[in-house]
Design an enzyme around this catalytic site. Sequence first.
Site, PDB file in Angstrom:
ATOM      1  N   LYS A 117      33.378  37.996 -88.666  1.00  0.00           N
ATOM      2  CA  LYS A 117      34.525  37.449 -89.406  1.00  0.00           C
ATOM      3  C   LYS A 117      35.361  38.573 -90.006  1.00  0.00           C
ATOM      4  CE  LYS A 117      33.177  32.729 -90.085  1.00  0.00           C
ATOM      5  NZ  LYS A 117      32.959  31.588 -90.943  1.00  0.00           N
ATOM      6  N   LYS A 198      30.825  33.093 -78.723  1.00  0.00           N
ATOM      7  CA  LYS A 198      30.615  31.657 -78.951  1.00  0.00           C
ATOM      8  C   LYS A 198      31.963  30.935 -79.112  1.00  0.00           C
ATOM      9  CE  LYS A 198      30.516  31.485 -83.903  1.00  0.00           C
ATOM     10  NZ  LYS A 198      30.211  30.741 -85.067  1.00  0.00           N
ATOM     11  N   LYS A 201      37.136  28.398 -83.381  1.00  0.00           N
ATOM     12  CA  LYS A 201      38.577  28.159 -83.485  1.00  0.00           C
ATOM     13  C   LYS A 201      39.359  29.455 -83.592  1.00  0.00           C
ATOM     14  CE  LYS A 201      37.582  25.698 -86.755  1.00  0.00           C
ATOM     15  NZ  LYS A 201      36.876  24.720 -87.569  1.00  0.00           N
TER      16      LYS A 201
END
Length: 372
Positions: A117, A198, A201
């Site tokens: 992230k 993976k 969004k």
Amino acid sequence: MNASKIIVSGIQPSGELHIGNYLGAIKNLIALQNEEQNSLFLFVADYHSLSGDPVTADIKRAQIEQLIIDLVSLGIDPEKTTLFIQSHVPEVTELAWILNTLTPMGELERMTQFKDKSTHQKENINVGLFDYPVLQAADILIYDTSSVPVGEDQLQHLELTRTLARKFNSRYGDMFKEPQALLSPTPRVMSLTDPIHKMSKSHGSNSYIGVFDEPSITEEKVKSAVSADNSLFEKIIYSHSEVSAEESLEIIPSEKGRQNPEIETLIAGVKNLLTLYREFAPEQFKKLLAPEPVEGQTIIDPQSLRYGEIKKNLGETINNHFAPAREARKEITLQQAQGKQQLLDQIIKNGIAARAIAQKTLQEVKTKIGLL
Ligand code: AMP
């Protein structure tokens, strides 16, 4: 409460649900809510979602409401499952603070999700993003949880939860149960366009299939998913155990495949397509298995795969699978627009019930530590 098994899971309100969320966690949750012995807590992780990219208050409110509507449309029954909003139980943030003091920085620094992230939101690497797994541990431990249905991406976080439970117990005396992860048969759905990663969004809208995507969009997305020239593969091994219900696919490249610099991505793409095919179109998937599947291993001849046909069937079956949920969503959205408040009232009621448990746990925790 006389249920014996407490199951807890959370989902962030940060945009649309995709089929990775569905196959990794939600499908399992829907099945578990119908088993008598289970007591299911499912929360809309609004606090967690604040660690992502910032949005306006109107958008955040809409995201929270939409996630509730979407979960109910898919089959979560808020009268059977304690579906509630995370921030309605502020005690989790208090417990998270206490758990923070037991958490070594190094444990959080090595979290894969934090690293991933951080590369996606370079301008917003906030402390909440770093501390995310500790809040998650508090969410789980506060309800005396036995199992946590999650996708594979959450296993590392769950391991930290278990470590923190043990640490607390050994420092302050027996308090927390060590919860187990409950993985679905498809715990890691991959991106359609970049299948080494993976499905998420954050990789662009063509990389994932939204559960509520319009049928034509789903068909388009499946059509453009990564697949490969059959000559790149020597064989595909499908292993299946009736006993453990475990399934796996292994793709062996041909000599030509081994020389292809993209082979890893192509293998991951085909594996992902076949995995989705097995999930959404099990009957058609079985037809790929020759001879008849037996306990153990079956070989799929790569030359027999027709990706055009597989993708067409897959798009159609995904659309059929979610058709009732799309209808339910229209209906619930209409009720909300007409000002019918039953659903949100129930969510608030559920939050009060969850909070009562959390308050009791937190009181015990404080007593154990010696807080007045
Ligand atoms: P999140 O959107 O991070 O709140 O995730 C909600 C749930 O979906 C968690 O249990 C995740 O582990 C699961 N999940 C998210 N992405 C995937 C994926 N690509 N494959 C399987 N499960 C996933």
